[in-house]
Design a protein around this motif. Sequence first.
Motif, PDB file in Angstrom:
ATOM      1  N   GLY A 119       0.775  -1.224   0.000  1.00 47.15           N
ATOM      2  CA  GLY A 119       0.000   0.000   0.000  1.00 47.15           C
ATOM      3  C   GLY A 119       0.808   1.277   0.000  1.00 47.15           C
ATOM      4  N   LEU A 120       2.133   1.212   0.031  1.00 53.78           N
ATOM      5  CA  LEU A 120       2.990   2.386   0.070  1.00 53.78           C
ATOM      6  C   LEU A 120       3.631   2.607  -1.295  1.00 53.78           C
ATOM      7  N   SER A 121       3.731   3.862  -1.696  1.00 50.63           N
ATOM      8  CA  SER A 121       4.293   4.207  -3.007  1.00 50.63           C
ATOM      9  C   SER A 121       5.816   4.207  -2.952  1.00 50.63           C
ATOM     10  N   LEU A 122       6.423   3.648  -4.021  1.00 50.63           N
ATOM     11  CA  LEU A 122       7.879   3.580  -4.124  1.00 50.63           C
ATOM     12  C   LEU A 122       8.330   4.039  -5.499  1.00 50.63           C
ATOM     13  N   SER A 123       9.627   4.270  -5.622  1.00 45.51           N
ATOM     14  CA  SER A 123      10.228   4.591  -6.911  1.00 45.51           C
ATOM     15  C   SER A 123      10.425   3.308  -7.719  1.00 45.51           C
ATOM     16  N   ARG A 124      10.345   3.428  -9.044  1.00 40.07           N
ATOM     17  CA  ARG A 124      10.521   2.251  -9.898  1.00 40.07           C
ATOM     18  C   ARG A 124      11.949   1.716  -9.836  1.00 40.07           C
ATOM     19  N   THR A 125      12.891   2.514  -9.383  1.00 38.37           N
ATOM     20  CA  THR A 125      14.264   2.034  -9.284  1.00 38.37           C
ATOM     21  C   THR A 125      14.407   0.911  -8.254  1.00 38.37           C
ATOM     22  N   ARG A 126      13.409   0.729  -7.389  1.00 34.86           N
ATOM     23  CA  ARG A 126      13.482  -0.309  -6.353  1.00 34.86           C
ATOM     24  C   ARG A 126      12.821  -1.618  -6.778  1.00 34.86           C
ATOM     25  N   MET A 127      12.294  -1.674  -7.987  1.00 33.09           N
ATOM     26  CA  MET A 127      11.578  -2.877  -8.422  1.00 33.09           C
ATOM     27  C   MET A 127      12.484  -4.104  -8.468  1.00 33.09           C
ATOM     28  N   SER A 128      13.703  -3.928  -8.950  1.00 29.98           N
ATOM     29  CA  SER A 128      14.606  -5.070  -9.065  1.00 29.98           C
ATOM     30  C   SER A 128      14.872  -5.699  -7.698  1.00 29.98           C
ATOM     31  N   ALA A 129      15.107  -4.870  -6.677  1.00 29.13           N
ATOM     32  CA  ALA A 129      15.369  -5.394  -5.334  1.00 29.13           C
ATOM     33  C   ALA A 129      14.145  -6.100  -4.778  1.00 29.13           C
ATOM     34  N   LEU A 130      12.952  -5.561  -5.007  1.00 32.07           N
ATOM     35  CA  LEU A 130      11.735  -6.194  -4.502  1.00 32.07           C
ATOM     36  C   LEU A 130      11.533  -7.571  -5.128  1.00 32.07           C
ATOM     37  N   ARG A 131      11.809  -7.687  -6.401  1.00 33.06           N
ATOM     38  CA  ARG A 131      11.661  -8.991  -7.053  1.00 33.06           C
ATOM     39  C   ARG A 131      12.709  -9.978  -6.582  1.00 33.06           C
ATOM     40  N   ARG A 132      13.933  -9.509  -6.358  1.00 29.11           N
ATOM     41  CA  ARG A 132      14.996 -10.397  -5.885  1.00 29.11           C
ATOM     42  C   ARG A 132      14.738 -10.886  -4.472  1.00 29.11           C
ATOM     43  N   LEU A 133      13.971 -10.118  -3.695  1.00 30.31           N
ATOM     44  CA  LEU A 133      13.612 -10.565  -2.342  1.00 30.31           C
ATOM     45  C   LEU A 133      12.518 -11.625  -2.356  1.00 30.31           C
ATOM     46  N   GLY A 134      11.929 -11.871  -3.509  1.00 30.67           N
ATOM     47  CA  GLY A 134      10.900 -12.896  -3.615  1.00 30.67           C
ATOM     48  C   GLY A 134       9.535 -12.453  -3.159  1.00 30.67           C
ATOM     49  N   LEU A 135       9.253 -11.154  -3.172  1.00 32.49           N
ATOM     50  CA  LEU A 135       7.943 -10.676  -2.741  1.00 32.49           C
ATOM     51  C   LEU A 135       6.884 -11.015  -3.775  1.00 32.49           C
ATOM     52  N   PHE A 159       3.441  -5.046  -4.842  1.00 31.36           N
ATOM     53  CA  PHE A 159       4.183  -6.073  -4.132  1.00 31.36           C
ATOM     54  C   PHE A 159       3.634  -6.210  -2.718  1.00 31.36           C
ATOM     55  N   SER A 160       3.711  -7.426  -2.197  1.00 26.36           N
ATOM     56  CA  SER A 160       3.235  -7.699  -0.845  1.00 26.36           C
ATOM     57  C   SER A 160       4.296  -8.482  -0.088  1.00 26.36           C
ATOM     58  N   SER A 161       4.617  -8.002   1.122  1.00 23.15           N
ATOM     59  CA  SER A 161       5.581  -8.708   1.979  1.00 23.15           C
ATOM     60  C   SER A 161       4.905  -9.667   2.940  1.00 23.15           C
ATOM     61  N   THR A 162       3.559  -9.692   2.934  1.00 21.84           N
ATOM     62  CA  THR A 162       2.819 -10.527   3.886  1.00 21.84           C
ATOM     63  C   THR A 162       2.187 -11.746   3.234  1.00 21.84           C
ATOM     64  N   GLU A 163       2.362 -11.920   1.936  1.00 20.92           N
ATOM     65  CA  GLU A 163       1.768 -13.048   1.219  1.00 20.92           C
ATOM     66  C   GLU A 163       2.866 -14.010   0.785  1.00 20.92           C
ATOM     67  N   SER A 238       6.211  -7.862   8.926  1.00 22.52           N
ATOM     68  CA  SER A 238       7.306  -7.837   7.949  1.00 22.52           C
ATOM     69  C   SER A 238       8.087  -6.532   8.075  1.00 22.52           C
ATOM     70  N   VAL A 239       9.379  -6.653   7.850  1.00 22.05           N
ATOM     71  CA  VAL A 239      10.271  -5.501   7.795  1.00 22.05           C
ATOM     72  C   VAL A 239      11.060  -5.595   6.495  1.00 22.05           C
ATOM     73  N   VAL A 240      11.066  -4.522   5.728  1.00 21.58           N
ATOM     74  CA  VAL A 240      11.815  -4.477   4.474  1.00 21.58           C
ATOM     75  C   VAL A 240      12.729  -3.250   4.520  1.00 21.58           C
ATOM     76  N   TYR A 295       2.123  -4.809   9.074  1.00 24.87           N
ATOM     77  CA  TYR A 295       1.488  -5.792   9.954  1.00 24.87           C
ATOM     78  C   TYR A 295       0.127  -6.128   9.380  1.00 24.87           C
ATOM     79  N   SER A 296      -0.145  -7.404   9.197  1.00 16.92           N
ATOM     80  CA  SER A 296      -1.393  -7.877   8.622  1.00 16.92           C
ATOM     81  C   SER A 296      -2.064  -8.829   9.610  1.00 16.92           C
ATOM     82  N   ALA A 297      -3.378  -8.631   9.826  1.00 22.37           N
ATOM     83  CA  ALA A 297      -4.102  -9.460  10.805  1.00 22.37           C
ATOM     84  C   ALA A 297      -5.543  -9.635  10.352  1.00 22.37           C
ATOM     85  N   ASN A 298      -6.157 -10.708  10.817  1.00 23.01           N
ATOM     86  CA  ASN A 298      -7.567 -10.973  10.583  1.00 23.01           C
ATOM     87  C   ASN A 298      -8.364 -10.465  11.776  1.00 23.01           C
ATOM     88  N   LEU A 299      -9.361  -9.612  11.500  1.00 22.76           N
ATOM     89  CA  LEU A 299     -10.186  -9.043  12.573  1.00 22.76           C
ATOM     90  C   LEU A 299     -11.464  -9.817  12.782  1.00 22.76           C
TER      91      LEU A 299
END
Length: 491
Positions: A119-135, A159-163, A238-240, A295-299
């Motif tokens: 849900g947070l906006s990022l620069s496109r220059t970070r896409m390669s790192a996000l994919r390499r992290l396996g998100l 990208f999602s760090s919680t899935e 998750s922490v990235v 942080y992701s939770a079921n309510l």
Amino acid sequence: QNQVVFAQFPVLSIKFGVSHNKVKFFLYICPMRHWLLLIFSLMISCRAVAQQTIDDVYQYKIDEERMTAESISSDTLLFYRVVHNHRDLYGQITDYRFSFVDYSRRGVEFYRRDVVLDGLSLSRTRMSALRRLGLAEKSFAGIFSQDGAKVGYAGSDEFSSTEGIPINGGNVGLFFSGRGYLGGVRAAVHHAMSKGWSMSLYASGRLGDDLYIDGVGQNSVDAALRLSHKSSSGNTLSVVAMLQSGERGLRYGSTDEAFTLTRNRLYNPSWGYQAGEKRNSRVRRDNSPYLMLSYSANLGATTSMTLSAGGGFDSRSYSSLGWYDASTPRPDNYRYMPSYYANPVVAAAVAEEWRTGNEKYTQIDWDELYQRNRYSARGAIYALEDRVAQNMQGEVALRFKSELSPSLSLHYALRARYLSSRNFKRMRDLLGASYHTDIDYFLLDDDTFSHKTDNDVHHPDHRIVEGDKFGYDYALFENNLSAELGLRYSV
């Protein structure tokens, strides 16, 4: 009866028509004086078409003997376009210049696509790192994402760090380019630890000089870390963290005359030798850390919640030569080119130095700049400046999703965002001098404002040393608070 006009002039009209399986030609001839005007116009029109062919050849084939010179002509009446050069004012205004629409979704370039992490906006220059992290990654071509949030017209990559968690393993790769840099190495590792923890680590480095363009090169490092914990109840934390740092030697543009004389379409005027070593005046330096927690939770049985907070600091600077009430140090300035000299003997001598590749003429003479600064009685008249942009970003997003039925879901969210941009000029290297006076040198000979040359009115005649800000310094701020509501129905 349908008629199509193929050609029509004030002196000649030729029509072609089809009517009931009959072919007819119509020819109207005007008096003799109009014929003479027509022939004269056609001769000049043919000259313009031939000139276009020559221009096409000249752009792609170097010919030392051919020099182009385009005349500047007025364009007051459209009738006189037939006797004009093919590059006229009317054509510049009316020619089709929206070709990017043909190759872009909704007329927007691909790099305008939003990149979103939890849900947070990022620069496109970070896409390669996000994919390499396996998100986990999802792409949306429309203006709405799966969560109901509105995105840009070019779509989004989310990208999602919680899935999901990448399987254990890793990879190491070597790569070679020769364009922009020589080569590099990258590595990624994924490891599932005990008690629901998992980790992904990525690192990459690029280094070396370009094989085709002198002065161009890169030394940079990218690193990223993902740390996740999934509890027995299904909640995920998750922490990235990501870091981009490095510098790149860049290339300046130049003129067609310089490319022709050097016989090199990749000629780069931004570098030169200093004490026998190559040094580039145009260098980009980046330093960009980023940190995100999610942080992701079921309510309940039908509602889920994701809370994300992240922020980063981007610092980017471009260096360039500055000269203050002195002649320009750029080697391809028009005053240093053969075409500037009216004396043909001098022009031929300068052209010969360029053709033989004398780097005292074709490149920056760093040693000469240092020497002139030593003899200057008013501080640095040549220096290396940095134009710096420092951006800070902080964002918090609280998102909810409720499944009202198997085919109906409700999405709602709150977002808060802070942006700031600081822009200034910084003295990087005084090139052997001890100081530089912070004044506007373009006003020294101004009849009206020559007595108001200080850039900083609070510090008249302020002397700048290396590392000081000068010239300009301003900041921009933006605060944004928004709410989102979306209803999704599927059959």
